[in-house]
Design a protein around this motif. Sequence first.
Motif, mmCIF file in Angstrom:
data_model
loop_
_atom_site.group_PDB
_atom_site.id
_atom_site.type_symbol
_atom_site.label_atom_id
_atom_site.label_comp_id
_atom_site.label_asym_id
_atom_site.label_seq_id
_atom_site.Cartn_x
_atom_site.Cartn_y
_atom_site.Cartn_z
ATOM 1 N N ASN A 61 0.826 -1.215 0.000
ATOM 2 C CA ASN A 61 0.000 0.000 0.000
ATOM 3 C C ASN A 61 0.864 1.270 0.000
ATOM 4 O O ASN A 61 1.700 1.452 0.892
ATOM 5 C CB ASN A 61 -0.913 -0.036 1.234
ATOM 6 C CG ASN A 61 -1.941 1.087 1.214
ATOM 7 O OD1 ASN A 61 -1.730 2.124 0.580
ATOM 8 N ND2 ASN A 61 -3.050 0.858 1.891
ATOM 9 N N ASP A 62 0.642 2.134 -0.995
ATOM 10 C CA ASP A 62 1.468 3.337 -1.137
ATOM 11 C C ASP A 62 1.363 4.285 0.052
ATOM 12 O O ASP A 62 2.240 5.120 0.265
ATOM 13 C CB ASP A 62 1.087 4.083 -2.423
ATOM 14 C CG ASP A 62 1.551 3.333 -3.676
ATOM 15 O OD1 ASP A 62 2.489 2.519 -3.557
ATOM 16 O OD2 ASP A 62 0.962 3.550 -4.745
ATOM 17 N N LYS A 63 0.266 4.168 0.839
ATOM 18 C CA LYS A 63 0.097 5.049 2.002
ATOM 19 C C LYS A 63 0.710 4.442 3.259
ATOM 20 O O LYS A 63 0.746 5.081 4.317
ATOM 21 C CB LYS A 63 -1.390 5.314 2.247
ATOM 22 C CG LYS A 63 -2.028 6.144 1.143
ATOM 23 C CD LYS A 63 -3.513 6.330 1.405
ATOM 24 C CE LYS A 63 -4.144 7.131 0.266
ATOM 25 N NZ LYS A 63 -5.603 7.086 0.298
ATOM 26 N N SER A 64 1.175 3.209 3.160
ATOM 27 C CA SER A 64 1.688 2.510 4.339
ATOM 28 C C SER A 64 3.063 3.028 4.747
ATOM 29 O O SER A 64 3.895 3.368 3.900
ATOM 30 C CB SER A 64 1.780 1.008 4.030
ATOM 31 O OG SER A 64 2.496 0.343 5.048
ATOM 32 N N ASP A 65 3.299 3.051 6.062
ATOM 33 C CA ASP A 65 4.616 3.440 6.571
ATOM 34 C C ASP A 65 5.462 2.200 6.907
ATOM 35 O O ASP A 65 6.518 2.309 7.526
ATOM 36 C CB ASP A 65 4.458 4.342 7.802
ATOM 37 C CG ASP A 65 5.758 5.087 8.119
ATOM 38 O OD1 ASP A 65 6.553 5.311 7.174
ATOM 39 O OD2 ASP A 65 5.986 5.401 9.297
ATOM 40 N N THR A 99 7.003 5.439 3.971
ATOM 41 C CA THR A 99 6.794 6.840 3.564
ATOM 42 C C THR A 99 8.014 7.710 3.835
ATOM 43 O O THR A 99 8.090 8.839 3.371
ATOM 44 C CB THR A 99 5.579 7.442 4.321
ATOM 45 O OG1 THR A 99 5.817 7.309 5.726
ATOM 46 C CG2 THR A 99 4.292 6.744 3.942
ATOM 47 N N ASP A 102 9.976 9.085 0.735
ATOM 48 C CA ASP A 102 9.111 9.407 -0.407
ATOM 49 C C ASP A 102 8.941 10.905 -0.617
ATOM 50 O O ASP A 102 8.269 11.321 -1.561
ATOM 51 C CB ASP A 102 7.716 8.777 -0.215
ATOM 52 C CG ASP A 102 7.735 7.280 -0.468
ATOM 53 O OD1 ASP A 102 8.769 6.776 -0.947
ATOM 54 O OD2 ASP A 102 6.728 6.620 -0.196
ATOM 55 N N LYS A 114 4.492 9.308 -3.606
ATOM 56 C CA LYS A 114 3.886 8.340 -2.685
ATOM 57 C C LYS A 114 3.832 6.972 -3.355
ATOM 58 O O LYS A 114 2.873 6.649 -4.061
ATOM 59 C CB LYS A 114 2.474 8.786 -2.281
ATOM 60 C CG LYS A 114 2.412 10.186 -1.705
ATOM 61 C CD LYS A 114 2.795 10.201 -0.244
ATOM 62 C CE LYS A 114 2.601 11.603 0.331
ATOM 63 N NZ LYS A 114 3.060 11.742 1.699
ATOM 64 N N ASN A 116 5.184 2.769 -2.725
ATOM 65 C CA ASN A 116 5.883 1.749 -1.953
ATOM 66 C C ASN A 116 6.218 0.592 -2.875
ATOM 67 O O ASN A 116 5.363 -0.257 -3.177
ATOM 68 C CB ASN A 116 5.028 1.288 -0.763
ATOM 69 C CG ASN A 116 5.086 2.287 0.378
ATOM 70 O OD1 ASN A 116 6.051 3.037 0.520
ATOM 71 N ND2 ASN A 116 4.058 2.311 1.203
ATOM 72 N N ASP A 141 2.424 0.237 10.705
ATOM 73 C CA ASP A 141 0.968 0.435 10.611
ATOM 74 C C ASP A 141 0.232 -0.652 11.386
ATOM 75 O O ASP A 141 0.743 -1.760 11.568
ATOM 76 C CB ASP A 141 0.523 0.362 9.142
ATOM 77 C CG ASP A 141 1.046 1.534 8.332
ATOM 78 O OD1 ASP A 141 1.587 2.479 8.939
ATOM 79 O OD2 ASP A 141 0.920 1.479 7.103
#
Length: 203
Positions: A61-65, A99, A102, A114, A116, A141
């Motif tokens: 997931n591109d929003k995942s840290d 992230t 990024d 953004k 991953n 996360d």
Amino acid sequence: MTRNRNNSTVSFLDLMMNSLAGFICLFVFVFMMLIIKSKMKEETDKNIESAGLFVITVNWNDKSDDDVDTYVRDPAGNLVFFKSKEKGLMHLDRDDLGTKNDTLNEDGDEIAVKKNEERVIIRGIVPGEYIINVHMYAKNDWGPTPVTIKLVRLIGDDQEIFKNEVTFWNDDEEKTAFRFTLKADGSASNFNTLPRPLTPARI
Ligand SMILES: [Ca+2]
Ligand SMILES: [Ca+2]
């Protein structure tokens, strides 16, 4: 009078010959430039084509840290991962940290990509079995993190050959995404997920 006419004829002929010579020179110059340009394009195309034979992509997931790491072992025992980005005929293009790496602050403006993804390029064939593992280096996360791993052939049009998905719940989990056998002719077979640890702490 006749002499003047002869002189005029000679001058006219000189002018024609000079013009013709100039035209031929220009034609040869343009022709040579077209050949050079064509050669340069061929070289560029060749470079792009020879940049890699296969790529292994690892996406989450591109929003995942979360920080997921990719490990690829070739049949000669070369291991590529974030601490050894180039080994044998393979290289990891970057260590994606989730992230953290990024964004870039430039003169107060934030430039963000953004994404991953980690990618391992196989530039040449070492015949035998390749093993692809993924490792959850840092689970930041909450909840599960599905990770998609693909093998893509880069010769000609990109062609997805194999895909698998694994899910991580905790720090330091390691999973074998898949193994496959590469033959000298470039064919890939014997795909399986028989586990084998590759992280240095486990071998
Ligand atoms: Ca990573
Ligand atoms: Ca990222």
